[in-house]
Structure formats: structure tokens, C-alpha cells
Design a protein around this motif. Structure first.
Motif, PDB file in Angstrom:
ATOM      1  N   ALA A 234      37.251  44.392  60.281  1.00  0.00           N
ATOM      2  CA  ALA A 234      36.583  45.474  60.325  1.00  0.00           C
ATOM      3  C   ALA A 234      37.834  46.043  58.884  1.00  0.00           C
ATOM      4  O   ALA A 234      36.967  46.869  57.793  1.00  0.00           O
ATOM      5  N   ALA A 235      38.892  45.700  58.571  1.00  0.00           N
ATOM      6  CA  ALA A 235      39.553  45.979  57.433  1.00  0.00           C
ATOM      7  C   ALA A 235      39.123  45.209  55.897  1.00  0.00           C
ATOM      8  O   ALA A 235      38.510  44.051  56.375  1.00  0.00           O
ATOM      9  N   GLU A 236      39.502  46.141  55.240  1.00  0.00           N
ATOM     10  CA  GLU A 236      39.696  45.371  53.609  1.00  0.00           C
ATOM     11  C   GLU A 236      40.653  44.077  53.611  1.00  0.00           C
ATOM     12  O   GLU A 236      41.377  44.393  54.159  1.00  0.00           O
ATOM     13  N   GLU A 237      39.375  43.055  52.617  1.00  0.00           N
ATOM     14  CA  GLU A 237      40.521  42.250  52.708  1.00  0.00           C
ATOM     15  C   GLU A 237      41.678  42.350  52.080  1.00  0.00           C
ATOM     16  O   GLU A 237      41.803  43.557  50.730  1.00  0.00           O
ATOM     17  N   PRO A 238      43.494  41.811  51.606  1.00  0.00           N
ATOM     18  CA  PRO A 238      44.110  42.300  51.119  1.00  0.00           C
ATOM     19  C   PRO A 238      44.071  41.853  49.239  1.00  0.00           C
ATOM     20  O   PRO A 238      43.316  41.076  49.401  1.00  0.00           O
ATOM     21  N   LYS A 239      44.434  42.617  49.186  1.00  0.00           N
ATOM     22  CA  LYS A 239      44.198  42.471  47.164  1.00  0.00           C
ATOM     23  C   LYS A 239      44.757  41.108  47.222  1.00  0.00           C
ATOM     24  O   LYS A 239      43.659  40.011  46.402  1.00  0.00           O
ATOM     25  N   GLU A 240      45.629  40.542  47.595  1.00  0.00           N
ATOM     26  CA  GLU A 240      46.285  39.649  46.719  1.00  0.00           C
ATOM     27  C   GLU A 240      45.153  37.915  47.513  1.00  0.00           C
ATOM     28  O   GLU A 240      45.174  37.128  46.645  1.00  0.00           O
ATOM     29  N   LEU A 241      44.981  38.572  48.385  1.00  0.00           N
ATOM     30  CA  LEU A 241      44.280  37.576  49.098  1.00  0.00           C
ATOM     31  C   LEU A 241      42.652  37.035  48.494  1.00  0.00           C
ATOM     32  O   LEU A 241      41.705  36.317  47.859  1.00  0.00           O
ATOM     33  N   ALA A 242      41.927  38.592  48.263  1.00  0.00           N
ATOM     34  CA  ALA A 242      40.733  38.722  47.230  1.00  0.00           C
ATOM     35  C   ALA A 242      40.630  37.566  45.734  1.00  0.00           C
ATOM     36  O   ALA A 242      40.374  37.374  45.272  1.00  0.00           O
ATOM     37  N   ALA A 243      42.198  37.586  45.265  1.00  0.00           N
ATOM     38  CA  ALA A 243      42.257  37.524  43.752  1.00  0.00           C
ATOM     39  C   ALA A 243      42.717  36.135  43.913  1.00  0.00           C
ATOM     40  O   ALA A 243      41.831  36.021  43.363  1.00  0.00           O
ATOM     41  N   ALA A 244      43.195  35.871  45.111  1.00  0.00           N
ATOM     42  CA  ALA A 244      43.368  33.737  45.346  1.00  0.00           C
ATOM     43  C   ALA A 244      42.140  33.439  45.350  1.00  0.00           C
ATOM     44  O   ALA A 244      42.116  32.535  44.511  1.00  0.00           O
ATOM     45  N   ARG A 245      41.004  34.181  46.167  1.00  0.00           N
ATOM     46  CA  ARG A 245      39.854  33.411  46.669  1.00  0.00           C
ATOM     47  C   ARG A 245      39.033  33.689  45.140  1.00  0.00           C
ATOM     48  O   ARG A 245      37.931  32.784  44.805  1.00  0.00           O
ATOM     49  N   LYS A 246      38.988  34.156  44.385  1.00  0.00           N
ATOM     50  CA  LYS A 246      37.743  35.458  43.430  1.00  0.00           C
ATOM     51  C   LYS A 246      38.405  33.880  42.224  1.00  0.00           C
ATOM     52  O   LYS A 246      37.819  33.178  41.312  1.00  0.00           O
ATOM     53  N   SER A 247      40.128  33.637  42.501  1.00  0.00           N
ATOM     54  CA  SER A 247      39.885  32.564  41.349  1.00  0.00           C
ATOM     55  C   SER A 247      40.007  31.097  41.378  1.00  0.00           C
ATOM     56  O   SER A 247      39.480  30.250  40.748  1.00  0.00           O
ATOM     57  N   ALA A 248      40.096  30.842  42.782  1.00  0.00           N
ATOM     58  CA  ALA A 248      39.217  29.625  43.280  1.00  0.00           C
ATOM     59  C   ALA A 248      37.792  29.518  43.031  1.00  0.00           C
ATOM     60  O   ALA A 248      37.616  28.012  43.149  1.00  0.00           O
ATOM     61  N   GLU A 249      37.732  30.395  43.859  1.00  0.00           N
ATOM     62  CA  GLU A 249      35.870  30.436  43.479  1.00  0.00           C
ATOM     63  C   GLU A 249      35.262  30.284  41.928  1.00  0.00           C
ATOM     64  O   GLU A 249      34.706  28.580  41.874  1.00  0.00           O
ATOM     65  N   LYS A 250      36.177  30.560  40.952  1.00  0.00           N
ATOM     66  CA  LYS A 250      36.091  31.141  39.211  1.00  0.00           C
ATOM     67  C   LYS A 250      36.010  29.138  38.825  1.00  0.00           C
ATOM     68  O   LYS A 250      35.213  28.528  38.547  1.00  0.00           O
ATOM     69  N   LEU A 251      37.446  28.377  39.678  1.00  0.00           N
ATOM     70  CA  LEU A 251      37.894  27.412  39.999  1.00  0.00           C
ATOM     71  C   LEU A 251      36.635  26.316  39.960  1.00  0.00           C
ATOM     72  O   LEU A 251      36.584  25.247  39.197  1.00  0.00           O
ATOM     73  N   ALA A 252      36.781  26.053  40.764  1.00  0.00           N
ATOM     74  CA  ALA A 252      35.470  25.723  41.814  1.00  0.00           C
ATOM     75  C   ALA A 252      34.285  25.637  40.817  1.00  0.00           C
ATOM     76  O   ALA A 252      33.581  24.653  41.436  1.00  0.00           O
TER      77      ALA A 252
END
Length: 211
Positions: free
Chosen positions: A135-153
Motif C-alpha cells: 500500500a506504499a506510494e511508488e518511489p519517485k524514481e520508478l514513477a518517472a522511469a515508468r512514465k517516460s517508458a509509457e510515453k516512448l511506447a
């Protein structure tokens, strides 16, 4: 009190230590930027760091050369260390870690000063970090990396816009601007309507008076 006392047969039987045991400090040399925060914050002054600067060529032509710190020596004197963990807490780049290993007694006190090669060997005994709370919040580093990967895809899956290969038709006249866009200019361009003549004859006509 109701159980029988059992003596651990150390060193034949190794004890089960908790994962956060403060045994010895390991160094992850690749993350160290020689910021000297650990050496300055150490209350016992038991950390020794030496470094030199090197010039890095520019990444692009026409760029500016930069200088970086290169680590020459990183040593910890465990004869002075009081295992407070301040050096690990203040390190901004996660270069120092606790290892549960505790069997590093020496017959000579000078051998308790571990150089960076020895500190690097302790990194292999550092336990993995505990799992995060679901239930913890996602780390900021992982959230930023996931968003950039989604935009690239998404950019790779979207089809490119069709490009017309036909030359533009220059014979067609451009559309005339609407009069509502510029009421003043349209009023000046179009002539005013000519007033209609009256159907009744003018009583002041001189020809009618002569007849």
C-alpha cells in the motif's frame, strides 16, 4: 522460562542475525562521487578519503571540458568506529551499506583499517532490502522511469500522419476574407447603394411650366 536452555555452538554453528545488524560497512565504489560528506560528518574521524581531479572531454563537438573527482583511497578505521551509522545516512548517492558480517578481528590493531578493496568485498554480504509495503506510494524514481517508458511506447505505436505527395494547386484562388472579420474594410471596398428616384414628378420642373 519453560524451555530448556540451548547453547549455540559458535563458531561451528553460525548465529542467525537480523537483517539490520550493524556488523561492518561496505563500499559501493561506483556510486561514490568523493563529496566528503561521510568523512566530515563522522564524529570519530575514522574515514580517510583521497582523490584527484581529471578533465573529461566534451560530449559534443564545440562543448566545454569538465573536471570530475576520481577516488584514490577510501578507508575506514574500525578500531575507532563506534558504528553510529551517520556516514551511511548522510551519503546522498547510496555508496555505503551495512553488512551483518562481524568476524573481522585482527591480532594487530593497524589491520583494522580496511581499504576500499576490502570494503568492496563486504558489499557481497549486504542483504537485500526488505520488500516494500504493497500500500506504499511508488518511489519517485520508478514513477518517472515508468512514465517516460509509457510515453516512448505510445510514440512508437501511434502511426505517423499521412504526407501528401501531390503538389499544391496554384490555380485555385485564395478564399476571400469574410466581411464579418473586418467590417470597416468591407464597407470601404463596396460602394454604397445609389438612391432610387422618386416616382412622383417634380413640381419644379421648368419644362412642365412652359407647357
Amino acid at each position: 522460562m519453560t524451555k530448556k536452555t540451548v547453547t549455540a555452538q559458535y563458531p561451528d554453528a553460525q548465529p542467525e542475525l537480523p537483517p539490520r545488524t550493524r556488523g561492518v560497512i561496505g563500499l559501493f565504489e561506483e556510486n561514490c562521487t568523493v563529496c566528503m560528506l561521510c568523512a566530515r560528518e563522522c564524529p570519530d574521524w575514522c574515514i580517510y578519503i583521497d582523490s584527484h581531479k581529471e578533465t573529461v572531454p566534451p560530449a559534443a563537438p564545440g562543448g566545454r571540458e569538465r573536471s570530475r573527482n576520481v577516488l584514490d583511497r577510501f578507508a575506514i578505521d574500525f578500531a575507532l568506529c563506534m558504528y553510529c551509522g551517520i556516514c551511511i545516512e548522510v551519503c546522498p548517492f547510496d555508496a555505503l551499506f551495512w553488512s551483518p558480517e562481524f568476524e573481522y578481528a585482527e591480532t594487530d590493531i593497524h589491520e583494522l583499517t580496511h581499504e576500499r578493496d576490502k570494503l568492496r568485498e563486504w558489499m557481497w554480504t549486504v542483504p537485500a532490502p526488505p520488500a516494500l509495503d504493497p500500500a506504499a506510494e511508488e518511489p519517485k524514481e520508478l514513477a518517472a522511469a515508468r512514465k517516460s517508458a509509457e510515453k516512448l511506447a505510445a510514440a512508437q505505436t501511434d502511426p505517423p500522419a499521412p504526407v501528401s505527395t501531390e503538389p499544391p494547386n496554384q490555380a485555385e484562388p485564395t478564399a476571400r476574407p469574410e466581411s464579418s472579420a473586418h467590417p470597416e474594410s468591407s464597407a470601404q471596398a463596396e460602394p454604397t447603394a445609389r438612391p432610387e428616384r422618386s416616382a412622383q414628378p417634380d413640381s419644379a420642373d421648368p419644362q412642365e411650366g412652359e407647357s
